[in-house]
Design a protein around this motif. Structure first.
Motif, PDB file in Angstrom:
ATOM      1  N   ARG A  91      -8.857   6.363  -8.020  1.00 13.88           N
ATOM      2  CA  ARG A  91      -7.542   6.907  -8.356  1.00 13.88           C
ATOM      3  C   ARG A  91      -6.552   5.804  -8.733  1.00 13.88           C
ATOM      4  NH1 ARG A  91      -4.407  11.512  -5.154  1.00 13.88           N
ATOM      5  NH2 ARG A  91      -5.289  13.319  -6.201  1.00 13.88           N
ATOM      6  N   THR A  92      -6.631   4.649  -8.083  1.00 18.36           N
ATOM      7  CA  THR A  92      -5.664   3.592  -8.362  1.00 18.36           C
ATOM      8  C   THR A  92      -5.720   3.178  -9.832  1.00 18.36           C
ATOM      9  OG1 THR A  92      -7.226   1.839  -7.716  1.00 18.36           O
ATOM     10  CG2 THR A  92      -5.815   2.745  -5.991  1.00 18.36           C
ATOM     11  N   ALA A  93      -6.941   3.048 -10.376  1.00 12.83           N
ATOM     12  CA  ALA A  93      -7.079   2.679 -11.787  1.00 12.83           C
ATOM     13  C   ALA A  93      -6.606   3.810 -12.694  1.00 12.83           C
ATOM     14  CB  ALA A  93      -8.530   2.322 -12.088  1.00 12.83           C
ATOM     15  N   MET A  94      -6.920   5.055 -12.336  1.00 12.79           N
ATOM     16  CA  MET A  94      -6.497   6.196 -13.152  1.00 12.79           C
ATOM     17  C   MET A  94      -4.975   6.305 -13.187  1.00 12.79           C
ATOM     18  SD  MET A  94      -9.331   8.953 -11.826  1.00 12.79           S
ATOM     19  CE  MET A  94      -8.546  10.336 -12.659  1.00 12.79           C
ATOM     20  N   GLU A  95      -4.331   6.126 -12.032  1.00  7.16           N
ATOM     21  CA  GLU A  95      -2.881   6.214 -11.983  1.00  7.16           C
ATOM     22  C   GLU A  95      -2.238   5.078 -12.769  1.00  7.16           C
ATOM     23  OE1 GLU A  95      -0.875   6.751  -8.334  1.00  7.16           O
ATOM     24  OE2 GLU A  95      -2.100   8.447  -7.705  1.00  7.16           O
ATOM     25  N   ASP A  96      -2.777   3.869 -12.632  1.00  8.43           N
ATOM     26  CA  ASP A  96      -2.234   2.738 -13.386  1.00  8.43           C
ATOM     27  C   ASP A  96      -2.264   3.019 -14.882  1.00  8.43           C
ATOM     28  OD1 ASP A  96      -1.662   1.325 -11.141  1.00  8.43           O
ATOM     29  OD2 ASP A  96      -3.321  -0.090 -11.300  1.00  8.43           O
ATOM     30  N   ALA A  97      -3.399   3.537 -15.366  1.00  9.07           N
ATOM     31  CA  ALA A  97      -3.538   3.822 -16.801  1.00  9.07           C
ATOM     32  C   ALA A  97      -2.559   4.901 -17.248  1.00  9.07           C
ATOM     33  CB  ALA A  97      -4.969   4.232 -17.103  1.00  9.07           C
ATOM     34  N   GLU A  98      -2.404   5.956 -16.434  1.00 10.25           N
ATOM     35  CA  GLU A  98      -1.509   7.047 -16.815  1.00 10.25           C
ATOM     36  C   GLU A  98      -0.049   6.611 -16.775  1.00 10.25           C
ATOM     37  OE1 GLU A  98      -0.659  11.012 -18.026  1.00 10.25           O
ATOM     38  OE2 GLU A  98      -2.436   9.717 -18.075  1.00 10.25           O
ATOM     39  N   LEU A  99       0.332   5.839 -15.772  1.00 10.16           N
ATOM     40  CA  LEU A  99       1.717   5.375 -15.679  1.00 10.16           C
ATOM     41  C   LEU A  99       2.045   4.400 -16.808  1.00 10.16           C
ATOM     42  CD1 LEU A  99       2.008   4.902 -11.816  1.00 10.16           C
ATOM     43  CD2 LEU A  99       3.137   6.646 -13.202  1.00 10.16           C
ATOM     44  N   ARG A 100       1.083   3.594 -17.183  1.00 13.03           N
ATOM     45  CA  ARG A 100       1.305   2.677 -18.300  1.00 13.03           C
ATOM     46  C   ARG A 100       1.493   3.463 -19.603  1.00 13.03           C
ATOM     47  NH1 ARG A 100      -0.813  -0.511 -22.307  1.00 13.03           N
ATOM     48  NH2 ARG A 100      -0.113  -2.696 -22.249  1.00 13.03           N
ATOM     49  N   ALA A 147       7.532  -1.653  -3.557  1.00 17.11           N
ATOM     50  CA  ALA A 147       7.975  -2.981  -3.954  1.00 17.11           C
ATOM     51  C   ALA A 147       6.961  -4.052  -3.542  1.00 17.11           C
ATOM     52  CB  ALA A 147       9.335  -3.288  -3.326  1.00 17.11           C
ATOM     53  N   PHE A 148       5.968  -3.674  -2.718  1.00 18.20           N
ATOM     54  CA  PHE A 148       4.990  -4.649  -2.221  1.00 18.20           C
ATOM     55  C   PHE A 148       3.600  -4.431  -2.832  1.00 18.20           C
ATOM     56  CE2 PHE A 148       8.245  -3.924   0.995  1.00 18.20           C
ATOM     57  CZ  PHE A 148       8.709  -5.215   1.204  1.00 18.20           C
ATOM     58  N   VAL A 149       3.195  -3.180  -2.951  1.00 20.95           N
ATOM     59  CA  VAL A 149       1.926  -2.842  -3.603  1.00 20.95           C
ATOM     60  C   VAL A 149       2.158  -1.605  -4.462  1.00 20.95           C
ATOM     61  CG1 VAL A 149       0.404  -3.847  -1.844  1.00 20.95           C
ATOM     62  CG2 VAL A 149       1.172  -1.482  -1.594  1.00 20.95           C
ATOM     63  N   ARG A 150       1.305  -1.413  -5.463  1.00 16.56           N
ATOM     64  CA  ARG A 150       1.531  -0.306  -6.396  1.00 16.56           C
ATOM     65  C   ARG A 150       1.094   1.051  -5.838  1.00 16.56           C
ATOM     66  NH1 ARG A 150      -0.787  -4.067 -10.130  1.00 16.56           N
ATOM     67  NH2 ARG A 150      -2.588  -2.714 -10.520  1.00 16.56           N
ATOM     68  N   HIS A 151       0.175   1.042  -4.871  1.00 15.03           N
ATOM     69  CA  HIS A 151      -0.341   2.309  -4.333  1.00 15.03           C
ATOM     70  C   HIS A 151      -0.366   2.270  -2.799  1.00 15.03           C
ATOM     71  CE1 HIS A 151      -1.614   3.326  -8.411  1.00 15.03           C
ATOM     72  NE2 HIS A 151      -2.098   2.095  -8.497  1.00 15.03           N
ATOM     73  N   PRO A 152       0.791   2.131  -2.167  1.00 15.67           N
ATOM     74  CA  PRO A 152       0.810   2.016  -0.701  1.00 15.67           C
ATOM     75  C   PRO A 152       0.314   3.265   0.018  1.00 15.67           C
ATOM     76  CG  PRO A 152       3.024   2.299  -1.575  1.00 15.67           C
ATOM     77  CD  PRO A 152       2.132   2.068  -2.756  1.00 15.67           C
ATOM     78  N   SER A 153       0.503   4.447  -0.581  1.00 16.33           N
ATOM     79  CA  SER A 153       0.054   5.669   0.104  1.00 16.33           C
ATOM     80  C   SER A 153      -1.465   5.679   0.258  1.00 16.33           C
ATOM     81  CB  SER A 153       0.513   6.913  -0.651  1.00 16.33           C
ATOM     82  OG  SER A 153      -0.135   7.029  -1.904  1.00 16.33           O
ATOM     83  N   TYR A 154      -2.184   5.050  -0.660  1.00 10.62           N
ATOM     84  CA  TYR A 154      -3.637   5.001  -0.543  1.00 10.62           C
ATOM     85  C   TYR A 154      -4.077   4.005   0.518  1.00 10.62           C
ATOM     86  CZ  TYR A 154      -3.565   7.727  -4.845  1.00 10.62           C
ATOM     87  OH  TYR A 154      -3.331   8.711  -5.770  1.00 10.62           O
ATOM     88  N   ARG A 185       4.306   8.335   5.384  1.00 11.62           N
ATOM     89  CA  ARG A 185       5.582   9.036   5.498  1.00 11.62           C
ATOM     90  C   ARG A 185       6.693   8.300   4.750  1.00 11.62           C
ATOM     91  NH1 ARG A 185       4.683  14.134   6.759  1.00 11.62           N
ATOM     92  NH2 ARG A 185       6.889  14.315   7.316  1.00 11.62           N
ATOM     93  N   ALA A 186       6.627   6.958   4.750  1.00 12.04           N
ATOM     94  CA  ALA A 186       7.605   6.181   3.976  1.00 12.04           C
ATOM     95  C   ALA A 186       7.439   6.462   2.480  1.00 12.04           C
ATOM     96  CB  ALA A 186       7.446   4.687   4.270  1.00 12.04           C
ATOM     97  N   CYS A 187       6.190   6.584   2.039  1.00 19.26           N
ATOM     98  CA  CYS A 187       5.939   6.918   0.626  1.00 19.26           C
ATOM     99  C   CYS A 187       6.419   8.327   0.304  1.00 19.26           C
ATOM    100  CB  CYS A 187       4.453   6.781   0.317  1.00 19.26           C
ATOM    101  SG  CYS A 187       3.818   5.087   0.407  1.00 19.26           S
ATOM    102  N   PHE A 188       6.208   9.270   1.220  1.00 19.09           N
ATOM    103  CA  PHE A 188       6.695  10.643   1.004  1.00 19.09           C
ATOM    104  C   PHE A 188       8.210  10.635   0.793  1.00 19.09           C
ATOM    105  CE2 PHE A 188       3.112  12.629   3.822  1.00 19.09           C
ATOM    106  CZ  PHE A 188       2.174  12.212   2.899  1.00 19.09           C
ATOM    107  N   ARG A 239       1.598  -7.272  -8.323  1.00 15.92           N
ATOM    108  CA  ARG A 239       0.242  -7.400  -8.870  1.00 15.92           C
ATOM    109  C   ARG A 239      -0.813  -6.675  -8.046  1.00 15.92           C
ATOM    110  NH1 ARG A 239      -1.346 -13.275  -9.185  1.00 15.92           N
ATOM    111  NH2 ARG A 239      -0.250 -13.370  -7.185  1.00 15.92           N
ATOM    112  N   TRP A 240      -0.525  -6.395  -6.790  1.00 17.89           N
ATOM    113  CA  TRP A 240      -1.566  -5.893  -5.896  1.00 17.89           C
ATOM    114  C   TRP A 240      -1.560  -4.374  -5.836  1.00 17.89           C
ATOM    115  CZ3 TRP A 240      -4.197 -10.048  -5.433  1.00 17.89           C
ATOM    116  CH2 TRP A 240      -3.544 -11.275  -5.366  1.00 17.89           C
ATOM    117  N   ARG A 241      -2.750  -3.794  -5.843  1.00 15.89           N
ATOM    118  CA  ARG A 241      -2.860  -2.329  -5.790  1.00 15.89           C
ATOM    119  C   ARG A 241      -2.667  -1.788  -4.379  1.00 15.89           C
ATOM    120  NH1 ARG A 241      -8.077  -0.717  -9.622  1.00 15.89           N
ATOM    121  NH2 ARG A 241      -7.185  -1.442 -11.605  1.00 15.89           N
ATOM    122  N   LEU A 242      -3.358  -2.389  -3.395  1.00 19.10           N
ATOM    123  CA  LEU A 242      -3.365  -1.827  -2.043  1.00 19.10           C
ATOM    124  C   LEU A 242      -2.872  -2.778  -0.979  1.00 19.10           C
ATOM    125  CD1 LEU A 242      -6.813   0.032  -2.084  1.00 19.10           C
ATOM    126  CD2 LEU A 242      -4.554   1.067  -2.248  1.00 19.10           C
TER     127      LEU A 242
END
Length: 292
Positions: free
Chosen positions: A260-269, A162-169, A133-136, A284-287
């Motif tokens: 998905r985390t790797a796919m999103e990282d590549a697309e955002l980059r 600000a803490f991990v790149r994919h907190p919703s996952y 919900r925080a991510c939403f 640096r951390w994904r999850l």
């Protein structure tokens, strides 16, 4: 003919029952909040071109997970409430919820103190829903369950991001694993009423309403020489099939989420270039911070 003695029902603590019910309702409500899309589906033109089976079925995966969790936890809560407060107008006959014979041992299992797995599962799903919900809120109308990049997309680096790149996952992991623990914990409605086959004893035969011995009982006798009250039962077989389906679905969802985390990282980059590189170097951390 021997007349059966009345069933001796163990006393049920109302406080213990209410504590268990609160944990169950927390699990079901958290799964609903975590797995309900905050926005309509993204337009097809905004979807990423590489779409796996998991990506195409993402809304079906989340709906099934949400519905199955809510059904199991709410039925468990109704069964516990009906045993603890049988005189309440909200109580249901337990025969509607539990096909197993209503023995004192079964009642003790259903109304015992909440198992640690139930407590852990409820806390995990609550934590997952809180993170999701925080991510939403942080992404607003940019948050969709499908992988998409809109023309107005911006790189969000505040709040949980600000803490991990994919907190919703991380929230997805907590929700699905927590719901699994809560639903299958010893003392739960699913575990005690449906996943345990009815007791068998020599000389006991299952009959239907017309007095005809059941086919499942005859099959069990032929294989083992033990006459079983009702055989394994269709309900038990269906329950185990549902557990197998849930396990397969959760495994696919968690594996797809990790990819998905790797796919999103590549697309955002690709879209944000150096801005993304600076953000990824800082976060640096994904999850999970310090772990992955």
């Amino acid at each position: 003919m021997r007349i059966p003695t009345p069933l001796s029902v163990p006393s049920v603590s109302g406080a213990v029952a209410l504590c268990k019910i609160a944990l169950l309702l927390t699990t079901g409500a958290s799964a609903y909040l975590s797995l309900s899309p905050p926005n309509p589906p993204a337009p097809p033109k905004e979807l990423m071109t590489r779409r796996t089976f998991f990506e195409r079925a993402i809304l079906w995966f989340t709906f099934c997970s949400k519905a199955m969790t809510m059904i199991v936890t709410f039925c468990d809560a109704f069964a516990t409430f009906s045993l603890a407060f049988p005189s309440s107008p909200l109580s249901l006959p337990l025969s509607l919820l539990c096909p197993s014979p209503l023995s004192p041992a079964l009642i003790r299992s259903l109304t015992s103190s909440p198992h640690p797995l139930l407590i852990l599962g409820a806390l995990a799903t609550l934590g997952g829903a809180t993170i999701r919900r925080a991510c939403f809120r942080e992404l607003g109308n940019l948050f969709t369950f499908e992988l998409s990049i809109s023309p107005t997309h911006r790189l969000v680096t505040t709040g949980p991001y600000a803490f991990v790149r994919h907190p919703s996952y991380l929230g997805v992991y907590l929700t699905l694993l927590g719901a699994s623990a809560a639903g299958l914990a010893p003392g739960s409605w699913l575990h005690e009423c449906w996943l345990r086959p009815p007791p068998c004893r020599r000389g006991a035969v299952g009959f239907d309403a017309q007095g005809v011995e059941s086919g499942l009982a005859l099959l069990h006798i032929a294989k083992t020489g033990v006459r079983c009250l009702g055989g394994v039962g269709l309900g038990t077989a269906v329950a185990w099939s549902c557990v197998a389906f849930w396990t397969m679905k959760v495994a696919l969802a968690l594996n797809g989420t990790n990819k998905r985390t790797a796919m999103e990282d590549a697309e955002l980059r690709r879209v944000f270039g150096n801005t993304w590189d600076v953000y990824a170097a800082r976060v640096r951390w994904r999850l999970l911070p310090g772990v992955y």
